[in-house]
Motif scaffolding. Structure first.
Motif, short mmCIF file in Angstrom:
data_model
loop_
_atom_site.label_atom_id
_atom_site.label_comp_id
_atom_site.label_asym_id
_atom_site.label_seq_id
_atom_site.Cartn_x
_atom_site.Cartn_y
_atom_site.Cartn_z
N ARG A 105 0.84 -1.19 0.00
CA ARG A 105 0.00 0.00 0.00
C ARG A 105 0.88 1.25 0.00
N SER A 106 0.38 2.30 -0.62
CA SER A 106 1.16 3.52 -0.77
C SER A 106 1.59 4.07 0.58
N ALA A 107 2.80 4.63 0.59
CA ALA A 107 3.35 5.19 1.82
C ALA A 107 2.63 6.46 2.27
N VAL A 108 1.67 6.96 1.49
CA VAL A 108 0.88 8.11 1.93
C VAL A 108 -0.52 7.70 2.39
N GLU A 109 -0.79 6.40 2.48
CA GLU A 109 -2.07 6.00 3.05
C GLU A 109 -2.11 6.38 4.54
N PRO A 110 -3.31 6.58 5.09
CA PRO A 110 -3.42 7.06 6.48
C PRO A 110 -2.61 6.25 7.48
N ARG A 111 -2.55 4.93 7.29
CA ARG A 111 -1.81 4.12 8.26
C ARG A 111 -0.35 4.55 8.33
N TRP A 112 0.26 4.82 7.19
CA TRP A 112 1.68 5.15 7.19
C TRP A 112 1.92 6.62 7.50
N LYS A 113 0.95 7.47 7.21
CA LYS A 113 1.08 8.85 7.67
C LYS A 113 1.05 8.93 9.19
N ALA A 114 0.40 7.95 9.81
CA ALA A 114 0.37 7.90 11.28
C ALA A 114 1.62 7.24 11.85
N GLN A 115 2.43 6.59 11.00
CA GLN A 115 3.67 5.94 11.43
C GLN A 115 4.80 6.33 10.48
N PRO A 116 5.10 7.62 10.39
CA PRO A 116 6.04 8.08 9.37
C PRO A 116 7.46 7.56 9.55
N ALA A 117 7.88 7.28 10.77
CA ALA A 117 9.24 6.78 10.96
C ALA A 117 9.41 5.41 10.31
N ILE A 187 29.51 14.04 -10.03
CA ILE A 187 28.74 12.82 -9.78
C ILE A 187 29.29 12.08 -8.57
N ASP A 188 28.41 11.75 -7.65
CA ASP A 188 28.78 10.92 -6.50
C ASP A 188 28.81 9.46 -6.91
N ARG A 189 27.67 8.95 -7.37
CA ARG A 189 27.58 7.57 -7.84
C ARG A 189 26.47 7.47 -8.86
N LEU A 190 26.80 7.02 -10.05
CA LEU A 190 25.78 6.80 -11.07
C LEU A 190 25.01 5.53 -10.76
N VAL A 191 23.68 5.64 -10.79
CA VAL A 191 22.79 4.50 -10.57
C VAL A 191 21.64 4.62 -11.56
N VAL A 192 20.80 3.61 -11.61
CA VAL A 192 19.52 3.76 -12.31
C VAL A 192 18.55 4.36 -11.30
N CYS A 193 18.20 5.61 -11.50
CA CYS A 193 17.31 6.32 -10.58
C CYS A 193 15.85 6.00 -10.86
N HIS A 194 15.05 6.12 -9.83
CA HIS A 194 13.60 5.99 -9.96
C HIS A 194 13.06 7.09 -10.87
N GLY A 195 13.49 8.32 -10.64
CA GLY A 195 13.06 9.45 -11.45
C GLY A 195 11.95 10.28 -10.83
N ASP A 196 11.26 9.73 -9.85
CA ASP A 196 10.25 10.50 -9.11
C ASP A 196 10.05 9.81 -7.77
N ALA A 197 11.10 9.83 -6.95
CA ALA A 197 11.12 9.04 -5.71
C ALA A 197 10.36 9.70 -4.57
N CYS A 198 9.21 10.29 -4.89
CA CYS A 198 8.37 10.91 -3.86
C CYS A 198 7.68 9.83 -3.03
N THR A 199 7.24 10.22 -1.85
CA THR A 199 6.66 9.28 -0.89
C THR A 199 5.57 8.39 -1.49
N PRO A 200 4.60 8.92 -2.26
CA PRO A 200 3.52 8.06 -2.75
C PRO A 200 3.98 6.93 -3.66
N ASN A 201 5.19 7.04 -4.20
CA ASN A 201 5.64 6.07 -5.20
C ASN A 201 6.38 4.88 -4.62
N THR A 202 6.36 4.75 -3.29
CA THR A 202 6.82 3.53 -2.62
C THR A 202 5.62 2.83 -2.01
N LEU A 203 5.54 1.53 -2.20
CA LEU A 203 4.51 0.71 -1.55
C LEU A 203 5.14 -0.06 -0.39
#
Length: 270
Positions: A105-117, A187-203
């Motif tokens: 479930r998305s990291a911005v669902e209410p459950r995870w907003k209540a447990q942000p750490a 450049i620190d380290r070249l990787v394949v980046c997500h490109g939009d690593a905002c909170t909602p885009n992690t499950l």
């Protein structure tokens, strides 16, 4: 505290369903689950054969490339936890992308907003896993500073300026901003980046562990700070201040103020 206008959200009211989404759904129930700042919509389809997701964007929205996202997901799924592509296409009205549902479930669902750490820790682990696993030497997609500056210049030419930027950057003039963007850190380290690593885009799984990445339409090779700067910035928007250190710790890196500032500015403009 970092602040930013809400630009993407779970729809709060009725959402017109595009004709193609109705056709693709068949007998499945249609639930709108996300609207982004450019008008793109995501729907969940629940039918006898399980759940699917359909992303749709109107024609003439160049910032959202759903055929390109389909290519990136198909490439990344050999190594990363991402939604499998079922179908995609375009018509005169817009473009669509259908993916299978994946656990989490998305990291911005209410459950995870209540447990942000807990959520911040999972996001950090998931991002490190992505960066360590996807092979840069086999990635056909580019998310370099040079490529992104083209888009930043297009937006400036179209008349966008400080009033359209995040509060952190609105005190900067166009000339100063463009000079800063033209002087990227090494450049620190070249990787394949997500490109939009905002909170909602992690499950996340129900136990708080990382489950999957979604919305990889900009995936490509870049400095890992291009993702890290935005991931930690997004924590402020969604959870409030004070959780970026958790993400850095679980990723396994110390903050780099210069790279953080640069890649947040680039993200804002590009």
């Amino acid at each position: 505290m970092s602040s930013r206008p809400v630009i993407s959200e779970v729809p709060a009211g009725p959402v017109p369903v595009p004709d193609i989404v109705v056709a693709l759904a068949g007998d499945a129930a249609i639930t709108p689950v996300w609207r982004n700042e450019l008008g793109g919509l995501t729907f969940r389809l629940d039918g006898d054969d399980g759940a699917r997701y359909v992303k749709w964007v109107a024609a003439g929205t160049p910032e959202i490339d759903l055929p390109g996202e389909a290519e990136r997901l198909a490439w990344a799924q050999s190594w990363a936890r991402v939604p499998p592509v079922l179908d995609h296409g375009t018509d005169a009205e817009g473009a669509w992308l259908i993916t299978a549902a994946v656990p989490g479930r998305s990291a911005v669902e209410p459950r995870w907003k209540a447990q942000p750490a807990i959520a911040a820790a999972a996001i950090g682990r998931g991002l490190r896993l992505l960066h360590d696993t996807l092979p840069t030497d086999r990635c056909p997609f580019d998310w370099s500073v040079e490529r992104r500056l083209v888009r930043a210049d297009e937006r400036i030419t179209d008349g966008e300026g400080p009033a359209d930027w995040s509060p952190e950057h609105q005190h900067l003039g166009l000339t100063e901003t463009r000079v800063r963007l033209g002087e990227p850190p090494t450049i620190d380290r070249l990787v394949v980046c997500h490109g939009d690593a905002c909170t909602p885009n992690t499950l996340l799984h129900d136990d708080g562990t990382f489950a999957a990445h979604v919305d990889l339409g900009s995936l490509g090779v870049a400095d890992r700070w291009a993702d890290l700067a935005v991931a930690t910035w997004s924590l402020d928007w969604d959870y409030g201040p004070g959780f970026d250190g958790i993400l850095y710790d679980t990723y396994g890196i110390d903050p780099d103020p210069q790279r953080i500032a640069y890649y947040r500015l680039l993200y804002d403009l590009a």
